[in-house]
Design an enzyme around this catalytic site. Structure first.
Site, PDB file in Angstrom:
ATOM      1  N   GLY A   1       0.837  -1.212   0.000  1.00  0.00           N
ATOM      2  CA  GLY A   1       0.000   0.000   0.000  1.00  0.00           C
ATOM      3  C   GLY A   1       0.860   1.245   0.000  1.00  0.00           C
ATOM      4  O   GLY A   1       0.529   2.254   0.623  1.00  0.00           O
ATOM      5  N   ALA A   2       1.976   1.192  -0.721  1.00  0.00           N
ATOM      6  CA  ALA A   2       3.001   2.255  -0.625  1.00  0.00           C
ATOM      7  C   ALA A   2       2.889   3.309  -1.724  1.00  0.00           C
ATOM      8  O   ALA A   2       3.758   4.155  -1.854  1.00  0.00           O
ATOM      9  CB  ALA A   2       4.397   1.628  -0.633  1.00  0.00           C
TER      10      ALA A   2
ATOM     11  N   ARG B   1       0.765   5.664  -1.725  1.00  0.00           N
ATOM     12  CA  ARG B   1       0.417   6.952  -1.117  1.00  0.00           C
ATOM     13  C   ARG B   1       0.305   6.812   0.394  1.00  0.00           C
ATOM     14  O   ARG B   1       0.475   5.716   0.931  1.00  0.00           O
ATOM     15  CB  ARG B   1      -0.881   7.486  -1.707  1.00  0.00           C
ATOM     16  CG  ARG B   1      -2.066   6.542  -1.580  1.00  0.00           C
ATOM     17  CD  ARG B   1      -3.190   7.019  -2.504  1.00  0.00           C
ATOM     18  NE  ARG B   1      -4.273   6.063  -2.619  1.00  0.00           N
ATOM     19  CZ  ARG B   1      -5.426   6.149  -1.937  1.00  0.00           C
ATOM     20  NH1 ARG B   1      -5.602   7.120  -1.088  1.00  0.00           N
ATOM     21  NH2 ARG B   1      -6.373   5.248  -2.117  1.00  0.00           N
TER      22      ARG B   1
ATOM     23  N   VAL C   1      -2.664  -7.616  -2.360  1.00  0.00           N
ATOM     24  CA  VAL C   1      -2.089  -8.431  -1.280  1.00  0.00           C
ATOM     25  C   VAL C   1      -3.030  -9.536  -0.810  1.00  0.00           C
ATOM     26  O   VAL C   1      -2.589 -10.471  -0.139  1.00  0.00           O
ATOM     27  CB  VAL C   1      -1.649  -7.561  -0.067  1.00  0.00           C
ATOM     28  CG1 VAL C   1      -0.530  -6.621  -0.452  1.00  0.00           C
ATOM     29  CG2 VAL C   1      -2.832  -6.814   0.537  1.00  0.00           C
TER      30      VAL C   1
ATOM     31  N   SER D   1      -4.522  -0.138  14.307  1.00  0.00           N
ATOM     32  CA  SER D   1      -5.198   1.157  14.398  1.00  0.00           C
ATOM     33  C   SER D   1      -5.776   1.304  15.794  1.00  0.00           C
ATOM     34  O   SER D   1      -6.073   0.297  16.461  1.00  0.00           O
ATOM     35  CB  SER D   1      -6.333   1.224  13.370  1.00  0.00           C
ATOM     36  OG  SER D   1      -7.195   2.310  13.636  1.00  0.00           O
TER      37      SER D   1
ATOM     38  N   TYR E   1     -13.571  -3.069  10.203  1.00  0.00           N
ATOM     39  CA  TYR E   1     -12.206  -2.518  10.319  1.00  0.00           C
ATOM     40  C   TYR E   1     -11.638  -2.742  11.734  1.00  0.00           C
ATOM     41  O   TYR E   1     -10.479  -3.125  11.894  1.00  0.00           O
ATOM     42  CB  TYR E   1     -12.264  -1.032   9.978  1.00  0.00           C
ATOM     43  CG  TYR E   1     -10.955  -0.303   9.908  1.00  0.00           C
ATOM     44  CD1 TYR E   1     -10.118  -0.439   8.803  1.00  0.00           C
ATOM     45  CD2 TYR E   1     -10.559   0.565  10.929  1.00  0.00           C
ATOM     46  CE1 TYR E   1      -8.915   0.268   8.728  1.00  0.00           C
ATOM     47  CE2 TYR E   1      -9.370   1.273  10.856  1.00  0.00           C
ATOM     48  CZ  TYR E   1      -8.551   1.122   9.757  1.00  0.00           C
ATOM     49  OH  TYR E   1      -7.375   1.825   9.684  1.00  0.00           O
ATOM     50  N   ALA E   2     -12.476  -2.521  12.763  1.00  0.00           N
ATOM     51  CA  ALA E   2     -12.019  -2.730  14.147  1.00  0.00           C
ATOM     52  C   ALA E   2     -11.638  -4.184  14.378  1.00  0.00           C
ATOM     53  O   ALA E   2     -10.615  -4.481  15.016  1.00  0.00           O
ATOM     54  CB  ALA E   2     -13.117  -2.302  15.121  1.00  0.00           C
TER      55      ALA E   2
ATOM     56  N   LYS F   1      -8.350  -4.836  12.553  1.00  0.00           N
ATOM     57  CA  LYS F   1      -7.182  -4.207  13.198  1.00  0.00           C
ATOM     58  C   LYS F   1      -6.861  -4.844  14.549  1.00  0.00           C
ATOM     59  O   LYS F   1      -5.692  -4.881  14.968  1.00  0.00           O
ATOM     60  CB  LYS F   1      -7.412  -2.696  13.327  1.00  0.00           C
ATOM     61  CG  LYS F   1      -7.394  -1.957  11.977  1.00  0.00           C
ATOM     62  CD  LYS F   1      -6.145  -2.278  11.161  1.00  0.00           C
ATOM     63  CE  LYS F   1      -5.880  -1.283  10.043  1.00  0.00           C
ATOM     64  NZ  LYS F   1      -4.722  -1.675   9.208  1.00  0.00           N
TER      65      LYS F   1
END
Ligand code: NAP
Length: 268
Positions: A28-29, A31, A79, A157, A169-170, A173
């Site tokens: 994810g590089a 940006r 990925v 996160s 997302y939680a 992460k």
């Protein structure tokens, strides 16, 4: 062992331990945080594989690294796709050398309240963060074990602690933290450390997209966030890059299985 043996300048400049120049992968590089991590690792002397969905999107990061005198390679890969990860690793080994640093940074948001969250949005987030980190780590660890040295840094996160509208997302992460600790336990005896960075509010396209989705002007969104951050400012991608740079150093080898919250204040 195919890794490079040149010396970095940063350690020499500070008069501290000089790190061996290595091959690093940052996902994810193209940006945001990933781009800042890639630039920082390249500045520290490592050859960096700039991995993202679209190879042309990696061009800016690669150009910035090259312009600063560093070495980088743009590699397109999703990925979460096993075949694409395998192909990416083959190319990185051939063109940059065997990777002994991996930063699992690629990420997406598909926020919604639980009752409105689709299975597709749940799966998409799980696939990029968790399946992606698993596939990349599994593919890269072989080279680390062969070298007797490795550094894996995973992006978690503060949302791992729970965040409204981010059940997917939680969970991903928080999963990254369990994944990280397990890698630390399994790979420690091979000289490989695994740590997680859990950022709070960092100014990137991701936080801009969140403001947009909520219909809030980004500056207003940012100011509200800053009001809740003890150090009184928002985070920048470079704040996270500095932590990654520390974690991948040779002298950081006794730090493993840790989650470093980078949120301008305490989190628990
Ligand atoms: P960003 O600006 O949205 O960048 C994420 C990058 O990941 C994008 O270039 C994206 O490509 C790429 N990506 C997405 N899915 C991918 C896949 N399947 N394979 C390869 N690359 C993929 O996000 P960011 O803010 O820099 O966040 C980076 C990481 O930090 C993420 O893991 C995020 O969850 C975490 N994080 C961010 C914050 C924050 O406040 N910004 C806070 C805590 C944690 P496309 O552009 O093509 O989609």
């Amino acid at each position: 062992m195919t890794e490079q043996t040149g010396q970095t300048t940063s350690g020499a400049a500070s008069g501290t331990t000089r790190d061996t120049a290595r091959t690093a992968i940052v996902t994810g590089a193209a940006r945001g945080i990933g781009a800042a991590v890639a630039l920082r690792l390249a500045a520290d002397g490592h050859a960096v594989a700039v991995v993202d969905l679209d190879e042309t999107a990696c061009a800016d990061t690669v150009a910035a690294i090259t312009k600063a005198g560093g070495k980088a390679l743009a590699v397109s890969a999703d990925v979460s796709d096993e075949e694409q990860v395998a192909a990416a690793l083959t190319r990185i080994v051939a063109e940059l050398g065997a990777p002994t640093i991996l930063v699992n940074n690629a990420g997406i948001l598909r926020d919604n309240l639980l009752f409105k969250m689709s299975v597709g949005d749940w799966d998409a987030v799980m696939n990029v963060h968790l399946r992606g980190a698993f596939l990349m780590s599994r593919a890269a660890q072989k080279h680390m074990v062969d070298a007797g040295f490795g550094r894996i840094v995973n992006l978690s996160s503060t949302s791992a602690l729970g965040n409204r509208g981010q059940a997917n997302y939680a969970a991903a992460k928080a999963g990254m933290q369990g994944f990280t600790k397990t890698l630390a336990i399994e790979l420690g005896k091979f000289g490989v450390t695994a740590n997680a960075i859990a950022p709070g509010f960092i100014e990137t396209d991701m936080t801009r997209a969140t403001a947009e989705r909520m219909g809030v002007d980004f500056d207003v969104f940012r100011q509200v966030a800053i009001g809740q951050i003890p150090v009184g400012r928002s985070g920048k991608p470079e704040d996270i890059a500095a932590i990654a740079a520390f974690l991948v150093r040779e002298e950081s080898g006794f730090v493993s299985g840790q989650v470093i919250y980078a949120a301008g204040g305490p989190k628990d």
